[in-house]
Design an enzyme around this catalytic site. Structure first.
Site, mmCIF file in Angstrom:
data_model
loop_
_atom_site.group_PDB
_atom_site.id
_atom_site.type_symbol
_atom_site.label_atom_id
_atom_site.label_comp_id
_atom_site.label_asym_id
_atom_site.label_seq_id
_atom_site.Cartn_x
_atom_site.Cartn_y
_atom_site.Cartn_z
ATOM 1 N N HIS C 57 0.823 -1.207 0.000
ATOM 2 C CA HIS C 57 0.000 0.000 0.000
ATOM 3 C C HIS C 57 0.855 1.254 0.000
ATOM 4 C CE1 HIS C 57 -3.081 -2.815 0.957
ATOM 5 N NE2 HIS C 57 -2.611 -3.073 2.155
ATOM 6 N N HIS C 219 -6.701 -4.425 -1.110
ATOM 7 C CA HIS C 219 -5.922 -5.662 -1.108
ATOM 8 C C HIS C 219 -6.214 -6.521 -2.317
ATOM 9 C CE1 HIS C 219 -6.136 -4.398 3.069
ATOM 10 N NE2 HIS C 219 -4.972 -4.962 3.210
#
Ligand SMILES: Nc1ncnc2c1ncn2[C@@H]1O[C@H](COP(=O)(O)OP(=O)(O)O)[C@@H](O)[C@H]1O
Ligand SMILES: Nc1ncnc2c1ncn2[C@@H]1O[C@H](COP(=O)(O)OP(=O)(O)O)[C@@H](O)[C@H]1O
Ligand SMILES: [Mg+2]
Ligand SMILES: [Mg+2]
Ligand SMILES: [Mg+2]
Ligand SMILES: [Mg+2]
Lengths: 357, 222, 357, 222
Positions: C57, C219
């Site tokens: 991320h 995700h």
């Protein structure tokens, strides 16, 4: 084609509208002709700095407009250099009485359009200097080509010259500094995927699943060579070695001679890197590569620099000179000295690069 | 077999009038629009995949402004076209085509019609403008490789006494050959030059668009 | 799989090594267990702030470590929450005697691992508070799900709380502020392409050429709904309306009760947006989307906010909470007030977010 | 037909020894490694595509540490396994499997072997740990849906006088059924819960890995 856009023909305008909406404290956008300029322009008694080029390289250059960097940026259509009327209007808007430095990436279109713009501004009695950045070592030959492309070093020159203009450098000194930065920086890039020009809708080139294109520019132009996809370390090594082992590079550039009132040819030389030299290392993402991967590349770049006894004194890692959504990266090394380190560290307040203020 | 004063008739075959100019630009606009994807594809192979898009954007603008230019002199129409191209095409071709038309327009300043020899002078001025701006010599795989043989052939035909239509025809054939000749060339100017030997085997997009525009010139008087 | 990486199993470590090499003036990296921490840690008499989560991320969270934001960030494996030993070591390293606030994104793994870490730190006599961010309106139901995911608001909370910690807020007040920011922010995201987990090597989901996935997390999880690919404006509208029209949202969270010495359930509520409210608008890129496209989205977001009488008082546009190289974006709106605006404007010096210093 | 003191033999069928624990963990490690891609694929469908990768990373670590643990008591081996999983798996399963093993280990503290009823207590402690940490109830499409019927079946068999091996066999059948039962469930915990109805039709990855580990338990004593 998968993009967050509306109609392809509206991409440039709507992106600029978004920038204007998001960064009203830093910049304003003028439409028709299009240019981005400092919200507080003109800054009196400071040389104004203008850059520009095709769109699709964001944040370059609009993201670098603001205190300590550019006074204006002229975005062309996607991958198409801007037109002289853009530069002329921008020049009129931001010049603060001390002249204007145009920082131009060496592409036939950019150079010619900026030359035409300079001629127009000069004819209005404005003082203008054009300095070309040509740092892409993927282009070997200057005699039988357009010369090296302008890539990553452009941004470093914009930052350093922006700080110098803030410090009161006059136009001549600023242009000299810019040329010096230009001749001290070298870059090389790689593409893992092609980008897609919105109005075309299909990838500019086809690259197999396990191929990469080495020595690309930032316009989705094919590179020097297609090779099997390699690891980040191997890619970093190829890029850094191309830069570090690049010999002296001579070329002729066109400068405006104020006394003669005409363009004159000037010979300039870039000296190769030497052991012990302090450098700024810049790992640039092409738009579709996440920063985590850029750091993996940076890690190896730092390692090789150390092995080659180049001292990295400053670094920059991020997607600053992009090719739309292309995956890939470029590496730029810039020889530094005390003056340029201080100018690099000086405050800058733009949408894409900011510190100290 | 010449008729008495045919070259004085506006619209006649040996004089190039402003009506011809307007017709030319309109035909050139259509040709560019029709070949937009083709030009872009040529640019994708050795450039940045937008030549057709850029040229079409420029010529669309020019064509939309033709009505406001129709009553001007040839010089003004050409210069106006050049300025429109300069401010709407961008890139190398914007600067080069813009310069071509502006320089040609300067040469045709105030004229309402051009005879073959005037036409030759105007074309030469355009070519000189492109070379001055872009510094490309023939053989470097650029639009010069279409325009330069065109101008040469036109002048040769003109000196040989050809009519406007005939001279333009012959020039067009030379331009078409010039375009084909770019295929084996190694690019030495513009974006394609970065590819060095990899540019061999590809037809130059700028030479191609130039040829389309020049072909329209012959069509305009036919 | 086209990535600038070496072996998939080295991605996290080598990316951290690159960060450490590039940003030595801002941060350091501890390996085994892995965490990024402020170069000048511990800062005495300031509540330390720690965040963490799966890697992939970036720049979240390591890129937010530094003055005015996080004291440490604990990166797990790709898309895998970090482990309690990472948080425990980081806590020991950065706590400055005034307690530690853990900012935790609401994923089962993150929450449980941070709870275990807090239990361990508490057992060592350290004061710790965990505050969970759960702002993703794509998840509708709190009773029959894990509750809303933590996405964009996390970064805003980290910035605002970082500034508050600098200003001397104590742990209780800081945790309350963090919870308040958490309940005032809402987000919604879209994916145009899937990402590819390096160790897996194939895209996590297949998306047709003219499809998009609406309501995704970060995700590569599938979203709420697959829809035909739409224009940037239509997408922006879907995202903003989902946020603005979201009703009050109640849920139960687990808080550490210092007096009882155990976890207790607390009910919290997010109130819907109301006309006239000042907001911060955040358009976030998913990693593979260039900033030019994010500005096109921002333009529409601003337009809709205006239509809905939400006053955008601050904005953020960029790729800050990414999903590897996924193309797509998310929108976050955060209700602001004078306190949070001032804290937002306070100086911050991290690798990814920097101003005023 | 019971022999005189067979349950006192280390390695006998009615006593679960530390050698069995080591064998179990080693078999579980192989099963996870073999099913790594399968588990990740299940997680890709309704999660984040890494469950197998994470579990394999954790069990590889555990297996590599088995030699250093072999001479410890069962409680220590289980707790050590839990701590290794906690610090190497990450995600929901790291916390949950870690807690399972730590809590089970606490219950087996100091023991060198377990009889069926002790084993039941240890398993129940593990299940309770998972439920306390994750708050999932049976029917929410999680690893609890494999473990809970397993523990229940084991206790039932144990109370009915089954041997260790028989009880583990019967429990394994229940766990396998439990995994299958997750397919039509709507996920209500963990990442899959975000999908709501879209999670229906997919087998839960955590229940699947749990079942693999539990199957290895029966194998270890057989
Ligand atoms: N220096 C030059 N002189 C003449 N023609 C040139 C020159 N550079 C480029 N060209 C022509 O321009 C064409 C490309 O035009 P365009 O796509 O607009 O350029 P770019 O995208 O490189 O700015 C080439 O095919 C070539 O014919
Ligand atoms: N709260 C919970 N209680 C019990 N099991 C859970 C819970 N949350 C998730 N799980 C289990 O964890 C599995 C996913 O594990 P893992 O992939 O490690 O999680 P994540 O990637 O979401 O962190 C699910 O299939 C489910 O069986
Ligand atoms: Mg171009
Ligand atoms: Mg081009
Ligand atoms: Mg995970
Ligand atoms: Mg998972």
């Amino acid at each position: 084609m998968k993009k967050l856009i509306n109609r392809p023909e509206d991409v440039v305008r709507q992106s600029l509208e978004g920038m204007a909406a998001a960064h009203g404290d830093i910049l304003k956008v003028h439409f028709e002709p299009n240019f981005v300029y400092r919200a507080d322009a003109p800054v009196r008694n400071k040389v104004a700095i203008i850059s520009g080029g095709g769109s699709g390289h964001e944040p370059m250059h609009g993201g670098f407009v603001g205190k300590g960097m550019l006074d204006a940026a002229c975005p062309g259509e996607i991958f198409t250099s801007p037109t002289p009327d853009q530069m002329l209007e921008a020049t009129r808007m931001v010049h603060g009485g001390s002249g204007v430095l145009n920082i131009v990436k060496n592409y036939a279109g950019d150079v010619m359009n900026f030359e035409m713009a300079a001629e127009l501004a000069l004819s209005e009695g404005l003082r203008v200097a054009n300095v070309m950045i040509d740092d892409d070592v993927a282009v070997k030959d200057s005699l039988h080509t357009q010369g090296r492309r302008g890539v990553g070093t452009t941004i470093l020159a914009e930052k350093i010259c922006g700080a110098a203009a803030d410090k009161g450098y006059d136009l001549k000194r600023l242009a000299d500094l810019c040329r010096r930065v230009g001749t001290r920086g070298r870059s090389m890039g790689v593409a893992l995927t092609s980008c897609t020009v919105p109005s075309r809708g299909v990838p500019t080139f086809d690259l197999g699943n396990s191929e990469m294109e080495i020595g690309i520019g930032i316009h989705g132009e094919p590179g020097r060579e297609r090779r099997p996809l390699a690891s980040a370390d191997a890619i970093a090594e190829t890029l850094v070695l191309s830069i570090v082992e690049d010999a002296a590079y001579e070329r002729t550039v066109r400068d405006w001679d104020e006394t003669k009132g005409s363009w004159v040819d000037v010979e300039i030389v870039s000296e190769p890197f030497m052991a012990g030299e302090p450098v700024l290392a810049f790992v640039n993402g092409m738009g579709g590569t996440p920063s985590s991967e850029l750091y993996i590349v940076y890690r190896k770049v730092a390692e090789i620099c150390e092995k080659k006894s180049l001292r990295i004194v400053r670094s920059l890692v991020g997607s600053y000179a992009t090719s739309l959504e292309m995956q890939g990266c470029s590496v730029t090394l810039l020889k530094m000295d005390e003056e340029t380190v201080n100018l690099w560290d000086a405050p800058v307040r733009t949408a894409a690069l900011r510190w100290g203020v | 077999m010449r008729r008495s004063e045919p070259q004085l008739f506006v619209g006649g075959c040996d004089l190039f009038t402003r009506a011809h100019v307007i017709r030319w630009l309109s035909l050139a606009g259509s040709a560019i629009e029709e070949n937009k994807d083709f030009l872009t594809q040529l640019d994708a192979a050795i450039g940045d995949a937008e030549h057709g898009i850029s040229m079409a954007r420029g010529f669309k603008k020019v064509v939309s402004q033709l009505p406001t230019m129709a009553d001007k002199d040839i010089g003004s129409i050409l210069k106006g076209t050049g300025m429109l191209l300069i401010s709407s095409v961008g890139g190398a071709s914007g600067a080069l085509y813009g310069t071509l038309f502006v320089k040609a327009g300067n040469e045709a300043s105030g004229k309402l019609m051009l005879d073959v020899s005037e036409m030759a002078t105007v074309l030469k001025a355009g070519l000189a403008g492109i070379i001055e701006r872009g510094r490309a010599q023939p053989g470097e795989k650029t639009m010069v490789d279409a325009l330069s043989p065109y101008v040469e052939a036109f002048c040769r035909a003109g000196k040989g006494g050809a009519s406007m239509a005939e001279a333009l025809e012959q020039a067009t054939v030379a331009a078409e050959q010039g375009v084909k000749d770019t295929i084996p060339m190694v690019a030495q100017k513009g974006r394609a030059s970065y590819l060095a030997e990899r540019s061999v085997g590809h037809q130059d997009p700028g030479a191609t668009s130039m040829c389309l525009i020049l072909k329209a010139l012959a069509q305009a008087v036919s």
